[in-house]
Design an enzyme around this catalytic site. Structure first.
Site, PDB file in Angstrom:
ATOM      1  CB  CYS A   1      -0.957   0.042   1.180  1.00 56.55           C
ATOM      2  SG  CYS A   1      -2.119  -1.325   1.266  1.00 56.55           S
TER       3      CYS A   1
ATOM      4  NE  ARG B   1       4.561   1.794  -0.022  1.00 51.96           N
ATOM      5  CZ  ARG B   1       5.511   1.394   0.807  1.00 51.96           C
ATOM      6  NH1 ARG B   1       6.776   1.472   0.426  1.00 51.96           N
ATOM      7  NH2 ARG B   1       5.223   0.914   1.991  1.00 51.96           N
TER       8      ARG B   1
ATOM      9  CD1 TRP C   1      -0.097  -6.052  -3.245  1.00 55.40           C
ATOM     10  CD2 TRP C   1      -0.392  -6.687  -1.128  1.00 55.40           C
ATOM     11  NE1 TRP C   1       0.258  -7.374  -3.154  1.00 55.40           N
ATOM     12  CE2 TRP C   1       0.083  -7.800  -1.861  1.00 55.40           C
ATOM     13  CE3 TRP C   1      -0.664  -6.854   0.233  1.00 55.40           C
ATOM     14  CZ2 TRP C   1       0.310  -9.027  -1.285  1.00 55.40           C
ATOM     15  CZ3 TRP C   1      -0.439  -8.094   0.812  1.00 55.40           C
ATOM     16  CH2 TRP C   1       0.045  -9.162   0.053  1.00 55.40           C
TER      17      TRP C   1
ATOM     18  CG  ASN D   1       1.682   0.484   4.253  1.00 53.92           C
ATOM     19  OD1 ASN D   1       1.356  -0.642   3.902  1.00 53.92           O
ATOM     20  ND2 ASN D   1       2.946   0.852   4.370  1.00 53.92           N
ATOM     21  N   GLY D   2      -0.452  -1.245   6.328  1.00 53.39           N
ATOM     22  CA  GLY D   2      -0.105  -2.151   7.418  1.00 53.39           C
ATOM     23  C   GLY D   2      -1.249  -3.088   7.731  1.00 53.39           C
TER      24      GLY D   2
ATOM     25  CD  GLU E   1      16.644 -12.670  -7.688  1.00 51.13           C
ATOM     26  OE1 GLU E   1      16.191 -11.610  -8.156  1.00 51.13           O
ATOM     27  OE2 GLU E   1      16.186 -13.191  -6.637  1.00 51.13           O
TER      28      GLU E   1
ATOM     29  CE  LYS F   1      14.163 -10.141  -9.763  1.00 54.44           C
ATOM     30  NZ  LYS F   1      13.540 -10.734  -8.614  1.00 54.44           N
TER      31      LYS F   1
ATOM     32  CD  GLU G   1       9.714 -11.371  -8.056  1.00 55.11           C
ATOM     33  OE1 GLU G   1       9.623 -11.006  -6.877  1.00 55.11           O
ATOM     34  OE2 GLU G   1      10.644 -11.009  -8.804  1.00 55.11           O
TER      35      GLU G   1
ATOM     36  CG  HIS H   1      18.705 -37.181  -5.354  1.00 57.27           C
ATOM     37  ND1 HIS H   1      19.003 -38.433  -4.865  1.00 57.27           N
ATOM     38  CD2 HIS H   1      19.898 -36.600  -5.663  1.00 57.27           C
ATOM     39  CE1 HIS H   1      20.313 -38.597  -4.854  1.00 57.27           C
ATOM     40  NE2 HIS H   1      20.881 -37.503  -5.338  1.00 57.27           N
TER      41      HIS H   1
ATOM     42  CE  LYS I   1      11.350  -2.521  -5.425  1.00 59.92           C
ATOM     43  NZ  LYS I   1      12.009  -3.429  -6.366  1.00 59.92           N
TER      44      LYS I   1
END
Length: 611
Positions: free
Chosen positions: A2, A27, A75, A101-102, A483, A487, A490, A506, A606
């Site tokens: 947010c 955000r 968000w 926000n939170g 990573e 990416k 995402e 395995h 973000k």
């Protein structure tokens, strides 16, 4: 998570709020809204589900006028994305508006109590609780009501509040969520992050936990939870607004990939005096290093993957046991950490809730704490102190998927490894200097690695239909594969997983079939033969192999790959800084080819400031 903005001044607030929300849209972008106190003394709220453009269109139809207002881009946490769940939220009479926000952790019990006292809720959000709570606590002084509310709210919050009964004031408060305040020439601003303020002011203050800000046209005052006025030294933002704009690139992600040579240079130079053995930038003495029993590198997501690379490098060069741990799991396993141990928190934003909680746990247990962070004045940086914070100088990163923050984090991990190795007496000064000299040349090598873009564009145009991708590697190449897989998933929504190449047999090899796409990173010379053997196993199952490979290994790797992406040579330990470039570009090009919203992937935000 947010983004919140607020404005008070002599200009129309709505355009300023919308500009700020646009700069904070990374955000959250499930919905957006603004609340403005009009000339009639009433709060006018406009909010809309979906991207910010929907709110813009609504404001064209139903304009709001006034010089005091707050805004929010969401968000979603509590309640689905919808017009009703969008912020701002108001009390029953519409006299108080709140953006948040939170997460308010005790919102259920507060909601029940408020409903018993007559509050009527219209949304599913935890935030609406704050508006009704302030209404019931208000006795003519919003500062007093807000201070009292903060003693009752549990969880994380950055709040912006306006009230019709105090129409010339914007209030804000924070606890475990970032909030920046700016003021200039009779205008006050609040925001979740600096970019939202930069076109108006470069001088800001960072609100601390359990503090409130009171903004009117004469200035800003800050108070602690007890109502005592606090003094904050303004921080002057050096980077300009163009750093947070696209600059002619199609997407922020592409721009930030191309900014990596400069980011790497800026992060390296303050730690390279040219004097052999000078590690004065590292907040550890030789005695402390020699007494270290263990190092814990704790982070989330991309930052965690940088920590995994750091683990390989530090153990190799300094011979100190290193743990790379996921922050969201760290506290809950009752970690063993204490004196003569080093805890390194890694976070781009410096506000990552789980990493911050893990850091506090390590401090409580007596460990030495450090941070690797990109944001001056962030909560994590303040928690450990500037003297114990190693800043990456990546500049603002707007795309949700991190790129230049990752490379600069890995770069600092390598610098820490070299410093610890020499300070502990495990790394010869000649080898240390050789590594530092090669790092000094890294920006030029990264620039060369960016030359793979055209090849990757052509390749992804025919590969973008793939639904599953495997990434494999060994040693540092495995750390890099983690990573690379993150990416790709995402930004392109392709199901991708990373495996240590030797682990394929395995279990995961059962998933290989004709045409399955496998991306192999091959940069570690000591592991070359083992990795090539794994590629033969993959090819034998009909998979399509793309190899990201250092130029010196081209001849040996070519027979085992269907597509070869070549990158320059450097020391094995430093290869992740080069190999990650085409892997980031691969994810970007795949996303573009699939028509995805590269900079704003669905369901992501973000800065993860909630657990």
């Amino acid at each position: 998570m947010c983004g919140i903005v607020g404005y008070i001044g002599n200009q129309e607030s709505s355009p300023i709020l919308m500009e700020g929300l646009e700069r904070l849209s990374y955000r959250g972008y499930d919905s957006a809204g603004v609340a403005v106190i009009g000339s009639d003394g009433k709060i006018n709220v406009r909010k809309a589900k979906g991207r910010l453009e929907n709110l813009e269109n609504l404001l064209k139809e139903k304009t709001v006028y006034g010089t005091v207002g707050i805004g929010h881009t969401r968000w979603a946490t509590h309640g689905e994305p919808s017009d009703l769940n969008a912020h701002p939220h108001t009390d029953v009479k519409g006299d108080i508006a709140v953006v948040h926000n939170g997460i308010i952790e005790n919102h259920v019990s507060l909601r029940k109590q408020l409903e018993m006292n007559g509050a009527q809720f219209v949304s599913q959000t935890d935030t609406e609780v704050v508006a009704h709570l302030l209404n019931q606590l208000y006795e003519g002084d919003m500062k007093a009501a807000l201070l009292k509310a903060m003693t009752m709210l549990e969880g994380s919050y950055a709040l912006g509040v306006i009230c019709t009964r105090e129409p010339d004031v914007v209030y804000c408060a924070r606890n475990d969520s970032p909030l920046v305040i700016g003021f200039k020439d009779g205008e006050g601003f609040i925001a979740s992050d600096i970019p939202a303020l930069l076109s108006h002011t470069r001088d800001v203050i960072f609100l601390k936990d359990k503090e409130i800000g009171v903004l009117d046209r004469s200035g800003v005052k800050v108070f602690d939870i007890y109502g005592n006025e606090q003094h904050h030294e303004p921080y002057h933002v050096e980077w300009d607004l163009s750093s947070a704009e696209k600059g002619g690139y199609a997407h922020y992600m592409l721009k930030e990939i191309h900014e990596q040579p400069e980011a790497i240079k800026k992060t390296f130079e303050p730690r390279y005096s040219g004097t052999p053995g000078d590690y004065s930038w590292l907040p550890l003495t030789v005695e402390e290093v020699k007494n270290l029993r263990k190092i814990s590198i704790v982070a989330c997501g991309t930052a965690y993957h940088a920590g995994v690379a750091g683990r390989y490098a530090i153990e190799k060069l300094a011979r100190i046991p290193v743990e790379a741990a996921i922050a969201s799991e760290y506290r809950y396993r009752d970690p063993i950490i204490g004196e003569n141990e080093l805890f390194i928190a890694v976070s781009q934003s410096g506000e990552t809730a789980d990493t911050l909680a893990a850091l506090r746990e390590a401090k409580r247990r007596g460990a030495k704490v450090m941070a690797v962070c990109n944001v001056v004045g962030s909560t994590i940086a303040r928690e450990v102190g500037d003297e114990n914070t190693l800043y990456t100088y990546a500049g603002p990163e707007i795309a949700v998927a991190s790129t230049k923050a990752y490379t600069t984090q890995v770069e600092l991990m390598m610098l820490i490894a070299v410093a610890l190795g020499q300070m502990k007496g495990e790394l010869a000064s000649e080898k240390a200097q050789e590594l530092l000299d090669q790092m000094h040349q890294m920006p030029a090598l990264v620039e060369k690695a960016l030359g793979t873009e055209e090849q990757l564009q052509k390749f992804t145009s025919i590969a973008s239909h793939k639904k599953h991708v495997f990434f494999v590697g060994r040693g540092l190449d495995y750390a890099l594969s983690l990573e690379a897989a993150l990416k790709l998933k995402e930004v392109s929504y392709i199901f991708s997983e990373a495996y240590a190449a030797g682990e394929l047999k395995h279990g995961p090899i059962a998933l290989l079939q004709e045409g399955r796409l496998v991306v192999a990173t091959i940069t570690q010379t000591a592991l070359l033969d083992k990795t090539l053997s794994n590629l033969r196993e993959i090819k034998a199952r009909g998979a399509w192999v793309v190899a990201v490979c250092r130029e010196s290994l081209k001849e040996k790797v070519t027979p085992e790959a269907d597509e070869l992406i070549l990158i320059p040579d450097t020391d094995d330990l430093l290869m992740p800084l080069l190999a990650v470039i085409p892997l980031q570009m691969f994810a970007y090009c795949m996303a573009v080819a699939r028509g995805c919203d590269v900079d704003k992937p669905r369901n992501l935000a973000k800065s993860v400031t909630v657990e």
